[in-house]
Design an enzyme around this catalytic site. Sequence first.
Site, PDB file in Angstrom:
ATOM      1  N   GLY A  46       0.866  -1.176   0.000  1.00  0.00           N
ATOM      2  CA  GLY A  46       0.000   0.000   0.000  1.00  0.00           C
ATOM      3  C   GLY A  46       0.903   1.227   0.000  1.00  0.00           C
ATOM      4  O   GLY A  46       1.830   1.317   0.818  1.00  0.00           O
ATOM      5  N   ALA A  47       0.632   2.156  -0.927  1.00  0.00           N
ATOM      6  CA  ALA A  47       1.580   3.258  -1.164  1.00  0.00           C
ATOM      7  C   ALA A  47       1.975   4.043   0.096  1.00  0.00           C
ATOM      8  O   ALA A  47       3.173   4.182   0.388  1.00  0.00           O
ATOM      9  CB  ALA A  47       1.007   4.189  -2.236  1.00  0.00           C
ATOM     10  N   ARG A  88      10.285  -1.314  -5.130  1.00  0.00           N
ATOM     11  CA  ARG A  88       9.036  -1.323  -5.916  1.00  0.00           C
ATOM     12  C   ARG A  88       8.954   0.008  -6.695  1.00  0.00           C
ATOM     13  O   ARG A  88       9.093   1.080  -6.106  1.00  0.00           O
ATOM     14  CB  ARG A  88       7.805  -1.477  -4.998  1.00  0.00           C
ATOM     15  CG  ARG A  88       7.798  -2.810  -4.236  1.00  0.00           C
ATOM     16  CD  ARG A  88       6.446  -3.072  -3.603  1.00  0.00           C
ATOM     17  NE  ARG A  88       5.445  -3.449  -4.587  1.00  0.00           N
ATOM     18  CZ  ARG A  88       4.140  -3.543  -4.323  1.00  0.00           C
ATOM     19  NH1 ARG A  88       3.686  -3.251  -3.117  1.00  0.00           N
ATOM     20  NH2 ARG A  88       3.275  -3.902  -5.261  1.00  0.00           N
ATOM     21  N   ASP A 236      -1.576   4.642  -6.158  1.00  0.00           N
ATOM     22  CA  ASP A 236      -0.140   4.440  -5.955  1.00  0.00           C
ATOM     23  C   ASP A 236       0.677   5.596  -6.511  1.00  0.00           C
ATOM     24  O   ASP A 236       1.764   5.894  -6.036  1.00  0.00           O
ATOM     25  CB  ASP A 236       0.311   3.128  -6.586  1.00  0.00           C
ATOM     26  CG  ASP A 236      -0.190   1.972  -5.740  1.00  0.00           C
ATOM     27  OD1 ASP A 236      -1.340   1.546  -5.956  1.00  0.00           O
ATOM     28  OD2 ASP A 236       0.533   1.556  -4.822  1.00  0.00           O
ATOM     29  N   LYS A 247      -3.990  -0.459  -8.104  1.00  0.00           N
ATOM     30  CA  LYS A 247      -3.937  -1.914  -8.280  1.00  0.00           C
ATOM     31  C   LYS A 247      -4.587  -2.364  -9.593  1.00  0.00           C
ATOM     32  O   LYS A 247      -5.637  -1.849  -9.983  1.00  0.00           O
ATOM     33  CB  LYS A 247      -4.626  -2.559  -7.080  1.00  0.00           C
ATOM     34  CG  LYS A 247      -4.701  -4.054  -7.059  1.00  0.00           C
ATOM     35  CD  LYS A 247      -3.368  -4.739  -7.258  1.00  0.00           C
ATOM     36  CE  LYS A 247      -2.302  -4.311  -6.268  1.00  0.00           C
ATOM     37  NZ  LYS A 247      -0.926  -4.682  -6.727  1.00  0.00           N
TER      38      LYS A 247
END
Length: 367
Positions: A46-47, A88, A236, A247
Amino acid sequence: MVPTIEWKDGIVRMLDQTKLPLEVTFFDCSTYQEVATGIKELIIRGAPAIGVAAAMGVALGAQKVETDDFAEFYSQVEKICAHIGSTRPTAVNLFWAIERMKQFILSNKEKPVAVIKKALIDESNKVLKEDIEANKAMGRHGSQFIKNGNTILTHCNAGALATGGYGTALGVIRAAKEEGKDINVFADETRPVLQGARLTAWELMEDDIPVTLITDNMAGWFMKKGMIDLCIVGADRIARNGDTANKIGTYSVAVLAHRHGIPFYVAAPVSTIDFNIPSGDSIPIEERNPMEVTHVFGKTQIAPKGVKVANPAFDVTPAELITAIITEKGAFKPGEISRLAVVSSKQKQEVRSQKSEENLPPLEKGD
Ligand code: MRU
């Protein structure tokens, strides 16, 4: 709710989200490399939560740098930042938090290294605290869009688990519930990693918010039957024009919502807006391990061995499909969020000069 992440007795403790909902266990990090592994392996995800983890990872790594020389210290911290930054690529909060920690060090360069090291721990805790405050503000700004009796569809997990606490999309839903509104949530299971089934369903049930779990391919049908009043998702990375990466599967939900005339909201803090990129075309999309698609939890094989697989973890929803973007500074039409860049750059200066927010220009509501 159990804290998603916390700094505890010299370690960074993450709630292990790969084990939820079956087990509530923790992943304790005593090195920055372990924090990086936690981010990469989705132990924390989760950002905004990734941003908090990155800030704590930098602080943790900095404690072990053994020098009194500022230039040497900063060069070692830059290596730590590069390692954490390689985990990421899509969630911009990761890079935002790393940059904030670097700027913090530079703005304190005249102080002894030992003092800076200690202050970095406080700064990372500040990132966590500010994130929770931003989510609560988002809740206050966003709950106006939820009416008594509404059913809200959400995708992935943009809740307390995906943030420092309270949540972005689920924060708005929590705020509506706290205001006494009678609401229901439909949670997409969110293939292939099942953040909706494993995390959103768990989190909402923990808080006694009525939730119905559906598979991703059911969303259109429930919209057609008139059972969904609005959609709220997290983000994100949001480009300057409002295009939003979230997502994989979010774009399909937005297209379906548009087809059925259902409002589609994105809830995200200003730290998720990347003012440096003009549109969603510039957002890097993470491609993950094919095993996430061919196997369930890396164990049970569900596809023929050797099949070709595509596994982008995110997609980009064009701004034109988004009704409003809900931030801690108010709700805006996607085309208006570039105005927040003034706030963002001013806040960067504030990190350096510690000025108060009273000097910021007032912002109107986007809707
Ligand atoms: O791969 P994940 O689980 O990190 O993806 C998370 C999402 O896409 C969330 O919706 C997004 O980060 C917003 S979290 C408040």
